[in-house]
Enzyme design. Structure first.
Site, PDB file in Angstrom:
ATOM      1  N   HIS A   1      -0.070   4.957   7.035  1.00  0.00           N
ATOM      2  CA  HIS A   1       0.089   5.346   5.638  1.00  0.00           C
ATOM      3  C   HIS A   1       0.386   6.838   5.513  1.00  0.00           C
ATOM      4  CE1 HIS A   1      -2.344   1.622   5.426  1.00  0.00           C
ATOM      5  NE2 HIS A   1      -1.538   1.376   4.403  1.00  0.00           N
TER       6      HIS A   1
ATOM      7  N   ASN B   1       4.083  -5.316   5.701  1.00  0.00           N
ATOM      8  CA  ASN B   1       2.957  -6.111   6.197  1.00  0.00           C
ATOM      9  C   ASN B   1       3.416  -7.385   6.888  1.00  0.00           C
ATOM     10  OD1 ASN B   1       0.641  -4.503   5.430  1.00  0.00           O
ATOM     11  ND2 ASN B   1       1.192  -4.952   3.315  1.00  0.00           N
TER      12      ASN B   1
ATOM     13  N   SER C   1       0.805  -1.215   0.000  1.00  0.00           N
ATOM     14  CA  SER C   1       0.000   0.000   0.000  1.00  0.00           C
ATOM     15  C   SER C   1       0.841   1.270   0.000  1.00  0.00           C
ATOM     16  CB  SER C   1      -0.933   0.007   1.212  1.00  0.00           C
ATOM     17  OG  SER C   1      -0.193  -0.103   2.419  1.00  0.00           O
TER      18      SER C   1
ATOM     19  N   ASP D   1      -4.605   6.803  10.320  1.00  0.00           N
ATOM     20  CA  ASP D   1      -4.289   5.454  10.802  1.00  0.00           C
ATOM     21  C   ASP D   1      -2.875   5.348  11.364  1.00  0.00           C
ATOM     22  OD1 ASP D   1      -2.660   5.370   8.538  1.00  0.00           O
ATOM     23  OD2 ASP D   1      -3.908   3.942   7.455  1.00  0.00           O
TER      24      ASP D   1
ATOM     25  N   GLY E   1      -1.853  -4.405   1.104  1.00  0.00           N
ATOM     26  CA  GLY E   1      -1.957  -5.602   1.926  1.00  0.00           C
ATOM     27  C   GLY E   1      -0.959  -6.684   1.571  1.00  0.00           C
TER      28      GLY E   1
END
Length: 200
Positions: A175, A91, A26, A172, A63
């Site tokens: 990001h 991730n 991402s 979040d 992801g």
């Protein structure tokens, strides 16, 4: 006569646009950002501003883990890149996956590119601090170790100058914002230029 003399001459090596693949998750795909703010677009603009004839291909899948990236290598190789930035592993760390598996996958990805004659820059990641010191040491060592073993270039931390800065991250906390991506591009740019120097 002049035109006739020029016809058939081989063009200079830099006449062809270099196809640079940004292969990641991402952070590469541009999660929750307008397309023009995503890492590949901002990187391409920065490189062109510095005189490089480069197209940056967005090979980011939100992801994705190193295992996921390894599984889709055939697809990205079909895009015929001249060079690749491998920005996978974030991730893996967030999910607490075994660093040995991350190492094996990353090594396989890098060597597959290299076997195809594609030079690689590894954009490293760091483990979340909540996973403990032992995990952090094992995970964080993966990226420099693989770079050393394969001869790939290394940018130690893809989120250098951005991680943990609320002003440069989306709500979040993971990001980057468009401004955060700009910081990422500025940081990695010298190593990307070194990567382009390896393109034959």
């Amino acid at each position: 006569m002049l035109l006739a003399g020029l016809i058939g001459r081989p063009g200079p090596a830099w006449a062809d646009t270099v196809r640079l693949l940004a292969f990641g998750d991402s952070l590469t795909a541009g999660y929750n950002l307008p397309q023009e703010a995503a890492f590949p677009v901002q990187l391409e603009q920065a490189l062109r501003d510095r005189g490089h004839d480069v197209t940056v291909l967005n090979g980011g899948v939100s992801g994705d883990t190193t295992a996921g990236g390894r599984a889709r290598l055939d697809w990205v190789l079909a895009q015929d890149p001249d060079a690749a930035i491998v920005a996978l592993g974030g991730n893996d760390g967030l999910r607490g996956l075994d660093p040995a598996d991350t190492r094996a996958n990353l090594t396989a990805i890098v060597t597959r590119f290299q076997d195809a004659g594609i030079p690689v820059l590894i954009a490293g990641m760091k483990a979340p601090p909540n996973l403990g010191r032992d995990y952090g040491q094992a995970f964080n060592s993966v990226f420099p170790d693989v770079a050393e073993e394969t001869g790939a270039l290394l940018y130690p931390f893809f989120l250098e100058g951005v991680a943990a800065d609320p002003a440069l991250n989306q709500p979040d906390g993971i990001h980057p914002t468009a401004d955060g991506v700009a910081v990422m591009v500025e940081g990695i740019l010298p190593q990307v230029e070194a990567l382009l120097d390896r393109v034959e």
